[in-house]
Design a protein around this motif. Structure first.
Motif, PDB file in Angstrom:
ATOM      1  N   SER A   1       7.141  13.359   0.615  1.00 36.20           N
ATOM      2  CA  SER A   1       6.625  13.094  -0.726  1.00 36.20           C
ATOM      3  C   SER A   1       6.752  14.327  -1.613  1.00 36.20           C
ATOM      4  O   SER A   1       6.797  14.211  -2.840  1.00 36.20           O
ATOM      5  CB  SER A   1       5.169  12.636  -0.656  1.00 36.20           C
TER       6      SER A   1
ATOM      7  N   ASP B   1       0.650   3.938  -1.596  1.00 31.93           N
ATOM      8  CA  ASP B   1      -0.062   5.217  -1.650  1.00 31.93           C
ATOM      9  C   ASP B   1      -0.225   5.831  -0.267  1.00 31.93           C
ATOM     10  O   ASP B   1      -0.453   7.036  -0.141  1.00 31.93           O
ATOM     11  CB  ASP B   1      -1.432   5.037  -2.299  1.00 31.93           C
ATOM     12  N   GLU B   2      -0.105   5.021   0.768  1.00 30.55           N
ATOM     13  CA  GLU B   2      -0.223   5.520   2.142  1.00 30.55           C
ATOM     14  C   GLU B   2       1.025   6.267   2.578  1.00 30.55           C
ATOM     15  O   GLU B   2       1.001   7.069   3.493  1.00 30.55           O
ATOM     16  CB  GLU B   2      -0.438   4.353   3.109  1.00 30.55           C
TER      17      GLU B   2
ATOM     18  N   LYS C   1       7.451   7.113  -6.506  1.00 33.34           N
ATOM     19  CA  LYS C   1       7.475   7.165  -5.036  1.00 33.34           C
ATOM     20  C   LYS C   1       7.555   5.769  -4.425  1.00 33.34           C
ATOM     21  O   LYS C   1       7.160   5.584  -3.268  1.00 33.34           O
ATOM     22  CB  LYS C   1       6.240   7.904  -4.486  1.00 33.34           C
ATOM     23  N   ASP C   2       8.043   4.786  -5.197  1.00 32.40           N
ATOM     24  CA  ASP C   2       8.141   3.454  -4.620  1.00 32.40           C
ATOM     25  C   ASP C   2       9.577   3.009  -4.386  1.00 32.40           C
ATOM     26  O   ASP C   2       9.819   1.866  -4.003  1.00 32.40           O
ATOM     27  CB  ASP C   2       7.406   2.435  -5.507  1.00 32.40           C
TER      28      ASP C   2
ATOM     29  N   SER D   1       0.837  -1.207   0.000  1.00 34.17           N
ATOM     30  CA  SER D   1       0.000   0.000   0.000  1.00 34.17           C
ATOM     31  C   SER D   1       0.871   1.256   0.000  1.00 34.17           C
ATOM     32  O   SER D   1       0.845   2.061   0.937  1.00 34.17           O
ATOM     33  CB  SER D   1      -0.937  -0.014   1.201  1.00 34.17           C
TER      34      SER D   1
END
Length: 122
Positions: free
Chosen positions: A52, A28-29, A74-75, A26
């Motif tokens: 971020s 996106d958190e 962003k991973d 997850s």
């Protein structure tokens, strides 16, 4: 969220290493991500944190030598380490937080990787 670090190793003083931290699940958190390190007999300390939005914070001991960055997705979190010193020797951990602001305390990070060892020889 799972975090997996890579890129550690043995390097001579003055050399460079680039650590990577791959995030999955997850993602996106996740907002702020950070790099911590812990040497034997010492407490875990913040090396660098990045939000971020790209805002960064560095420990004074690594300013001008280390650079934290994140890819567009962003991973993945990176730590470029230049001009390494023997005192940089430690286990380096990647951490992820749900907080949007820069997080300094390790208690502010919900997710942690297993760590990657960095050893700098003199």
């Amino acid at each position: 969220v799972q975090l997996v670090e890579s890129g550690g190793g043995l390097v001579q003083a003055g050399g460079s290493l680039r650590l990577s931290c791959a995030a999955s699940g997850s993602i996106d958190e996740i907002n702020t991500m950070g790099w911590y390190r812990q040497a034997p007999g010492k407490e875990r300390e913040l090396v660098a944190a990045i939000t971020s939005g790209g805002h960064t914070l560095y420990d004074d001991s690594v300013k001008g030598r280390f650079t934290a960055s994140r890819n567009n997705a962003k991973d993945t979190l990176y730590l470029q380490m230049n001009s390494l010193k023997p005192q940089d020797t430690a286990m380096y951990y990647c951490a992820a937080s749900l907080e949007t602001l820069v997080v300094v305390s390790y208690r502010g990070y919900e997710y942690w990787g297993q760590g990657t060892q960095v050893t700098v020889s003199s």
